[in-house]
Motif scaffolding. Structure first.
Motif, PDB file in Angstrom:
ATOM      1  N   PHE A  33     -13.151  55.227 -86.876  1.00 30.54           N
ATOM      2  CA  PHE A  33     -12.732  56.060 -87.608  1.00 30.54           C
ATOM      3  C   PHE A  33     -11.215  56.661 -87.358  1.00 30.54           C
ATOM      4  CE2 PHE A  33     -12.669  60.614 -89.469  1.00 30.54           C
ATOM      5  CZ  PHE A  33     -12.599  60.304 -90.782  1.00 30.54           C
ATOM      6  N   ALA A  34     -10.953  56.767 -86.053  1.00 34.32           N
ATOM      7  CA  ALA A  34      -9.810  57.308 -85.572  1.00 34.32           C
ATOM      8  C   ALA A  34      -9.894  56.870 -84.059  1.00 34.32           C
ATOM      9  CB  ALA A  34      -9.692  58.792 -85.824  1.00 34.32           C
ATOM     10  N   SER A  35      -8.589  56.553 -83.602  1.00 29.67           N
ATOM     11  CA  SER A  35      -8.527  55.944 -82.130  1.00 29.67           C
ATOM     12  C   SER A  35      -7.113  56.604 -81.627  1.00 29.67           C
ATOM     13  CB  SER A  35      -8.258  54.492 -82.398  1.00 29.67           C
ATOM     14  OG  SER A  35      -7.076  54.040 -83.093  1.00 29.67           O
ATOM     15  N   GLY A  36      -6.880  56.449 -80.140  1.00 30.33           N
ATOM     16  CA  GLY A  36      -5.863  56.789 -79.700  1.00 30.33           C
ATOM     17  C   GLY A  36      -6.224  58.466 -79.258  1.00 30.33           C
ATOM     18  N   LEU A  37      -7.500  58.692 -78.978  1.00 31.08           N
ATOM     19  CA  LEU A  37      -7.839  59.996 -78.584  1.00 31.08           C
ATOM     20  C   LEU A  37      -8.408  59.834 -77.209  1.00 31.08           C
ATOM     21  CD1 LEU A  37      -9.785  60.715 -82.140  1.00 31.08           C
ATOM     22  CD2 LEU A  37      -7.678  62.123 -81.180  1.00 31.08           C
ATOM     23  N   ARG A  38      -7.724  60.220 -76.298  1.00 33.07           N
ATOM     24  CA  ARG A  38      -7.997  60.151 -74.787  1.00 33.07           C
ATOM     25  C   ARG A  38      -9.544  60.412 -74.579  1.00 33.07           C
ATOM     26  NH1 ARG A  38      -8.031  62.675 -70.145  1.00 33.07           N
ATOM     27  NH2 ARG A  38      -7.752  61.598 -68.023  1.00 33.07           N
ATOM     28  N   ASN A  39      -9.940  61.528 -74.847  1.00 33.97           N
ATOM     29  CA  ASN A  39     -11.089  61.991 -74.602  1.00 33.97           C
ATOM     30  C   ASN A  39     -11.588  63.054 -75.407  1.00 33.97           C
ATOM     31  OD1 ASN A  39     -13.724  62.324 -73.459  1.00 33.97           O
ATOM     32  ND2 ASN A  39     -13.173  63.779 -71.700  1.00 33.97           N
ATOM     33  N   PRO A  40     -12.020  62.799 -76.780  1.00 33.81           N
ATOM     34  CA  PRO A  40     -12.616  63.856 -77.784  1.00 33.81           C
ATOM     35  C   PRO A  40     -13.966  64.109 -77.158  1.00 33.81           C
ATOM     36  CG  PRO A  40     -12.870  61.436 -78.535  1.00 33.81           C
ATOM     37  CD  PRO A  40     -12.118  61.296 -77.269  1.00 33.81           C
ATOM     38  N   ASN A  41     -14.354  65.390 -77.443  1.00 29.61           N
ATOM     39  CA  ASN A  41     -15.496  66.181 -77.309  1.00 29.61           C
ATOM     40  C   ASN A  41     -16.204  66.728 -78.416  1.00 29.61           C
ATOM     41  OD1 ASN A  41     -16.888  66.061 -74.105  1.00 29.61           O
ATOM     42  ND2 ASN A  41     -14.860  65.475 -74.221  1.00 29.61           N
ATOM     43  N   GLY A  42     -15.857  67.926 -78.492  1.00 32.97           N
ATOM     44  CA  GLY A  42     -16.234  68.873 -79.629  1.00 32.97           C
ATOM     45  C   GLY A  42     -16.177  68.399 -80.829  1.00 32.97           C
ATOM     46  N   LEU A  43     -16.830  68.415 -81.902  1.00 31.65           N
ATOM     47  CA  LEU A  43     -16.693  68.132 -83.224  1.00 31.65           C
ATOM     48  C   LEU A  43     -17.026  69.237 -84.038  1.00 31.65           C
ATOM     49  CD1 LEU A  43     -18.186  64.380 -83.447  1.00 31.65           C
ATOM     50  CD2 LEU A  43     -15.496  65.038 -83.533  1.00 31.65           C
ATOM     51  N   GLY A  44     -16.388  69.477 -85.393  1.00 26.20           N
ATOM     52  CA  GLY A  44     -16.797  70.425 -86.087  1.00 26.20           C
ATOM     53  C   GLY A  44     -16.140  70.301 -87.627  1.00 26.20           C
ATOM     54  N   TRP A  45     -17.023  70.708 -88.569  1.00 22.89           N
ATOM     55  CA  TRP A  45     -16.403  70.518 -89.952  1.00 22.89           C
ATOM     56  C   TRP A  45     -15.650  71.866 -90.418  1.00 22.89           C
ATOM     57  CZ3 TRP A  45     -16.177  65.925 -91.722  1.00 22.89           C
ATOM     58  CH2 TRP A  45     -17.171  64.982 -91.376  1.00 22.89           C
ATOM     59  N   ASP A  63      -8.782  59.806 -91.244  1.00 28.50           N
ATOM     60  CA  ASP A  63      -9.520  58.537 -91.309  1.00 28.50           C
ATOM     61  C   ASP A  63      -8.375  57.501 -91.072  1.00 28.50           C
ATOM     62  OD1 ASP A  63     -10.880  56.429 -91.858  1.00 28.50           O
ATOM     63  OD2 ASP A  63     -11.793  56.767 -93.708  1.00 28.50           O
ATOM     64  N   GLY A  64      -8.352  56.552 -90.011  1.00 30.59           N
ATOM     65  CA  GLY A  64      -7.634  55.580 -89.615  1.00 30.59           C
ATOM     66  C   GLY A  64      -6.433  55.937 -88.804  1.00 30.59           C
ATOM     67  N   ALA A  65      -6.253  57.309 -88.737  1.00 29.07           N
ATOM     68  CA  ALA A  65      -5.210  57.526 -87.663  1.00 29.07           C
ATOM     69  C   ALA A  65      -5.348  57.386 -86.310  1.00 29.07           C
ATOM     70  CB  ALA A  65      -5.091  59.061 -87.596  1.00 29.07           C
ATOM     71  N   PHE A  66      -3.997  57.044 -85.665  1.00 24.87           N
ATOM     72  CA  PHE A  66      -3.817  56.823 -84.259  1.00 24.87           C
ATOM     73  C   PHE A  66      -3.271  58.024 -83.669  1.00 24.87           C
ATOM     74  CE2 PHE A  66      -1.051  54.663 -80.822  1.00 24.87           C
ATOM     75  CZ  PHE A  66      -2.375  54.337 -79.999  1.00 24.87           C
ATOM     76  N   TYR A  67      -3.546  58.360 -82.549  1.00 22.28           N
ATOM     77  CA  TYR A  67      -2.969  59.461 -81.645  1.00 22.28           C
ATOM     78  C   TYR A  67      -2.561  59.474 -80.612  1.00 22.28           C
ATOM     79  CZ  TYR A  67      -5.514  62.069 -85.473  1.00 22.28           C
ATOM     80  OH  TYR A  67      -6.030  62.588 -86.630  1.00 22.28           O
ATOM     81  N   GLY A  68      -1.996  57.968 -80.231  1.00 21.26           N
ATOM     82  CA  GLY A  68      -1.257  57.810 -79.033  1.00 21.26           C
ATOM     83  C   GLY A  68      -1.668  57.027 -77.957  1.00 21.26           C
TER      84      GLY A  68
END
Length: 445
Positions: free
Chosen positions: A263-275, A306-311
Motif C-alpha cells: 500500500f505504501a513503502s519507504g516507511l522505516r518503522n511504522p507502528n501505530g495506525l488510525g483512521w 496509496d502507492g506513495a514512497f516515503y524515502g
C-alpha cells in the motif's frame, strides 16, 4: 520588528489554545527540534566508530507511583504485574486485550549486522538495561473491569503460544492477530475470556532477522481489508536490500482471500495506525533512522497515501539524501513524499489513537501518541504520551505532553509507553512495557 518564526508562532498558538481549554493544566507544550509540518533539519553529524547510546535504565514504578496527567484527569492502573505489555485492543463489550510480547529469535540463517560482533553485543547489553531483554510471553491477556472503577477485576489468558503478537483487529466474529511472521485469525464470541482454537494463518508477513519485529494491523471501515505495518530489517539497509524485500512498508490485505499488495513503502518503522475521524484517511507514526546526530531524523506522524514512497533508506523527510546508503538511488529519491508532521528526533513513536468527543476540550480532536523514548540521543526525549491537536483533519499545532513522569529525576525509566487506545467509555489506555502496567487516564467528571 517581529522575529518570530512560523514554527514559533504555531507553538504559541497551540499553547494559548490549550491554556484556554484547560486552565492550570499540567500538559506541557514541547519545543524540541524536529517538530511540526516544516521542521528545520540540521546537517548530518559525522559518523563515529560507535553510535551515541543513551537509554534510560529500567527501574519500574515504586509503590504508590504512577504517571502524571493534566489537571482534570484521573490515572489508575487498569492492571499491573503483566509481562512486557506492548499493545492494547478494546472489544465491543468493553473487554481489553493486551499483547504481552517481546522480540522473537531470528530465523535460522538470517543475518543482522546490528546483532553481530562487538557492536551488536554492546547494543544488546544496553537494550537489556532498558527492559527489552526478557523472552517473549507470546500471549494475549484479557482484562475486564466489571464495576467501572478503572481497575480490572478479571484477568485471564485469552490466547497463548503465539509468535511475538502485537496488533489485533476484530472483524465480525473473527479476531485477527499480527504475529511477527504472519497474520492469523481465531473465532471469537462476545464475552469469551479464553480461546482454545488453533490460530489459522491468513497471510505471511516478512520476518527473517526481524530487526524491527513489531507488526500492527488495522481493519478498514467495512472490514474487507486489513492494513499491516512491517518495519525495516536494519537501520539503513545495512544487510542489503534483498533482506528488506517487502519491509519498511504498509501492506493492504484482503480479508476474504489473504491476498496482499504493497500500500505504501519507504516507511522505516511504522507502528501505530488510525483512521482520522473527519477525513477518514489512514495515518501512521514512524520511527526514522539513527546515527545522523541528536537532532536527525525527526520521527513523524503522517497520512498514508496509496502507492506513495516515503524515502527510506535513500532519503529522509522527502528528498534529503542519506549519503551513507550505497549505491545511491536518485530515481527513488525523486519520488519520495515528505511526511505531514514531525514529532522530534529519536522520540520513538509507537502507539497512535485518534481522540473523539468523549474527551474534554482541548483533547477532543487530535491524536494521542505513545512515545517509547530515545536511545540514540545525548539528551533523553520521548518517554511520554503526547497529544497533537487536529483541525479539519490536519495537525494544527505542536504536540503537548499528556502523560509524563515515566522518567525519574536520575534519568531512569519507571516505564515506557507503547500502545494507546480509547476504551469503551472514552478513557485513554496506555501499555507500559517497562512498568508492566496498563494505565487508564479518564476525565475526572
Amino acid at each position: 520588528m517581529n522575529n518570530t518564526t512560523p514554527s514559533q508562532s504555531l507553538r504559541w498558538l497551540s499553547l494559548l489554545a490549550l491554556a484556554g481549554g484547560v486552565a492550570g493544566a499540567w500538559a506541557q507544550p514541547l519545543s524540541a527540534p524536529g517538530l511540526g509540518s516544516d521542521p528545520q533539519l540540521p546537517a548530518p553529524a559525522k559518523k563515529g566508530l560507535l553510535p551515541t547510546v543513551n537509554i534510560a535504565p529500567a527501574v519500574g514504578w515504586s509503590e504508590g507511583q504512577m504517571p502524571q496527567a493534566p489537571e482534570g484527569f484521573k490515572v489508575t492502573a487498569l492492571a499491573a504485574g503483566l509481562d512486557h505489555p506492548r499493545w492494547v485492543h478494546v472489544l465491543p463489550n468493553g473487554d481489553v486485550l493486551v499483547a504481552e510480547s517481546n522480540k522473537p529469535e531470528p530465523e535460522p540463517g538470517t543475518k543482522n549486522v546490528h546483532a553481530d560482533g562487538l557492536r551488536g553485543k554492546a547494543m544488546g547489553m544496553v537494550m537489556k538495561r532498558a527492559g527489552a531483554g526478557p523472552a517473549s510471553a507470546n500471549r494475549i491477556t484479557l482484562l475486564r473491569d466489571t464495576d467501572g472503577d478503572g481497575v480490572a477485576e478479571t484477568r485471564s489468558i485469552f490466547l497463548q503460544n503465539l509468535v511475538s503478537p502485537y496488533g489485533m483487529a476484530l472483524v465480525g466474529n473473527q479476531l485477527y492477530i499480527a504475529n511477527a511472521n504472519a497474520i492469523v485469525k481465531v473465532p471469537y464470541e462476545t464475552g469469551q475470556t479464553s480461546i482454545s482454537a488453533a490460530p489459522v494463518k491468513v497471510t505471511d508477513l516478512p520476518a527473517g532477522a526481524n530487526h524491527h519485529w513489531t507488526k500492527n494491523i488495522l481493519a478498514s471501515a467495512d472490514g474487507s481489508k486489513l492494513y499491516a505495518t512491517v518495519g525495516s530489517n536494519s537501520n539503513i539497509g545495512d544487510n542489503g536490500m534483498a533482506a528488506e524485500e517487502g519491509r519498511a512498508a504498509i501492506w493492504e490485505v484482503d480479508v476474504a482471500s489473504g491476498n496482499k499488495r504493497l500500500f505504501a513503502s519507504g516507511l522505516r518503522n511504522p507502528n501505530g495506525l488510525g483512521w482520522e475521524p473527519e477525513s477518514k484517511a489512514l495515518w501512521t507514526v514512524v520511527n526514522e533512522r539513527d546515527e545522523l546526530g541528536n537532532d536527525l531524523v525527526p520521527d513523524y506522524l503522517t497520512s498514508v497515501k496509496d502507492g506513495a514512497f516515503y524515502g527510506w533508506p535513500w532519503s529522509y523527510w522527502g528528498q534529503n539524501v542519506d549519503s551513507r546508503v550505497k549505491p545511491a538511488n536518485p530515481e527513488m529519491v525523486a519520488k519520495a513524499v515528505a511526511p505531514d508532521f514531525g514529532l522530534g528526533s529519536h522520540v520513538a513513536p509507537l502507539g497512535l489513537a485518534f481522540s473523539d468527543a468523549r474527551m474534554p476540550a482541548p483533547y477532543a480532536s487530535g491524536a494521542f501518541i505513545g512515545q517509547h523514548g530515545s536511545w540514540n540521543r545525548k539528551e533523553l526525549v520521548g518517554y511520554n504520551v503526547v497529544f497533537v491537536p487536529f483541525v479539519s483533519g490536519r495537525p494544527s499545532g505542536v504536540p503537548v505532553q499528556f502523560l509524563g513522569g515515566f522518567l525519574n529525576d536520575e534519568g531512569k525509566a519507571r516505564g515506557r509507553p507503547v500502545g494507546v487506545t480509547l476504551d469503551a467509555k472514552g478513557a485513554l489506555l496506555v501499555a507500559d512495557d517497562v512498568g508492566n502496567t496498563i494505565w487508564r487516564v479518564a476525565p475526572a467528571r
